[in-house]
Design an enzyme around this catalytic site. Sequence first.
Site, PDB file in Angstrom:
ATOM      1  N   SER A 253      27.760  38.150  35.940  1.00  0.00           N
ATOM      2  CA  SER A 253      27.902  36.666  35.995  1.00  0.00           C
ATOM      3  C   SER A 253      28.898  36.299  37.104  1.00  0.00           C
ATOM      4  CB  SER A 253      27.959  35.864  35.046  1.00  0.00           C
ATOM      5  OG  SER A 253      29.286  34.985  34.913  1.00  0.00           O
ATOM      6  N   LYS A 254      28.499  35.271  38.108  1.00  0.00           N
ATOM      7  CA  LYS A 254      29.510  35.194  39.295  1.00  0.00           C
ATOM      8  C   LYS A 254      30.665  34.414  38.624  1.00  0.00           C
ATOM      9  CE  LYS A 254      28.236  30.561  40.330  1.00  0.00           C
ATOM     10  NZ  LYS A 254      27.600  29.491  41.369  1.00  0.00           N
ATOM     11  N   ARG A 255      30.872  34.104  37.318  1.00  0.00           N
ATOM     12  CA  ARG A 255      31.925  33.537  36.869  1.00  0.00           C
ATOM     13  C   ARG A 255      33.101  34.779  36.634  1.00  0.00           C
ATOM     14  NH1 ARG A 255      31.470  29.294  38.354  1.00  0.00           N
ATOM     15  NH2 ARG A 255      30.275  27.599  37.667  1.00  0.00           N
TER      16      ARG A 255
END
Length: 505
Positions: A253-255
């Site tokens: 995930s880009k988080r």
Amino acid sequence: MTQIRTRIAPSPTGDPHVGTIYISIFNLAFAKKYGGKFILRIEDTDQTRSRPIYEENIFKSIKWANVHWDEGPDIGGAYGPYRQSERLSIYKKYAEKLVENGKAYRCFATKDELDEMRQVAKKMGKRLGYDRRYRNLSEEEIAKRLKEKQSYVIRLKVPLTGECIFEDGIKGQIVTPLADVDDQVLMKSDGFPTYHFANVVDDHLMKITHVIRGDEWVSSTPKHILLYESFGWDKPVFMHMPLLLGKDGRKLSKRKNPTSTFYFKDSGYLPDALVNFLTLMGYSTKDEKEIYTFDDFLKNFDPTRIGTSGAFFDIQKLDWLNQQYIINTLSEKDLLAKLKAWQFNDDFFEKLLPLCHTRMKTLGDFIALFDFIFVKDINYTDELLTPKSLAKADSQIILYAMMLLLEKQDVLEASKIEKASHEVADLFKINHKKIVMPLLFATVMGKRFGPPLFKSCEILKKDRVRARFLNAIEFLGGISNKKISSIKDGLEKKDLTELLLKAKA
Ligand code: GLU
């Protein structure tokens, strides 16, 4: 014999995800193995989140990876248009057909009604939020509401009992009780189709024979199968690829991880190495070979060797592979050409010149000033990332808040980044110059002073800037989900003062 047709169907709602390349590669390989065609379709029916810039970036990133499609919005083909926003009348026609045949119905529930249903369902521990109250309206009742111009959605009449059974080409048989499938919305009240509906109608009309996509879509597949059955259409073969996983074992995930293709491009990875790396995800060759050309991969591709468990996206392995490619596939002359094409070129240097012109005693100072632009990662220290007036946890919180504000910009621009940095200082009620600026310099450049910060971020671009924020936060010990939600709450309430531990400057 039926021609094999596969597709990639990205939604232009964010930065171009490396997973799109991963899934494209396997679709392409599958189509090529059987002399078929690979199609690119843009699924832009989410009007609030789709943007032309994201679509453009999808094209750019797949092309950068040297993955070529046979039909698509840019090159056309016999089954176009290949952009869903240009096919709205088609979806409308097919949705009406289902209503006429009694397979779908108009649902007039208002937002308040739906909220209430959701709350009741939650209280009663029910799985489905919508209680099907408009499923059996009389013809007169429907006509009356239509005459009053009440707004409605079209929902599928999902059978109340039974099971949906399908044979996934990778995972084997999957059985879903229909009691767990809701009367999904097919057409929204704004006249746009939902993902499920447009996806199925298009896969059918574009004659897709194999739907090869990420495992996150497996739970949507029963809904798709019900739609094929409602229309009486032949179903494609569904194949759900193992998910790309981050270090924490969760979906990439880009988080938490760099996920944008542009991060890899701008950090100096070679597309061939990245593609080779992605073919290793969830797949193993017969001879366990790890390095091969894409042509070799295509030639020897065997879909039965696709694995079923998630694939760790191990950046260190990618680094190793990239180095092998640099050593073994590039002559010194090729290397020079790659360096030039990457960032050692006039266009890129012209962006840097205004930032260094007045800051150099000798020409060599250029290197010291811009080291942070060319390296992939910054070596952080506690001291660097924790200004005296802050606790470690404070630095994390400030960085995370700043990162969320930057997220809102589709493309980073110096003036907007500067504005965001002032907003952060104001929301925490801390000193912009003494706290926010040193922290940002340290995170982005690994030093307290350097060329103009905001312009530098603009040049580094969003994906690499985000990666630096994530790395700095990780270096400081990582941040809990609880803290992240407090930061989000604080941003919404426009007050983050409660979140810091130590005295404010
Ligand atoms: N539009 C979906 C996506 O963004 C497509 C999923 C599928 O392949 O069906 O990935």
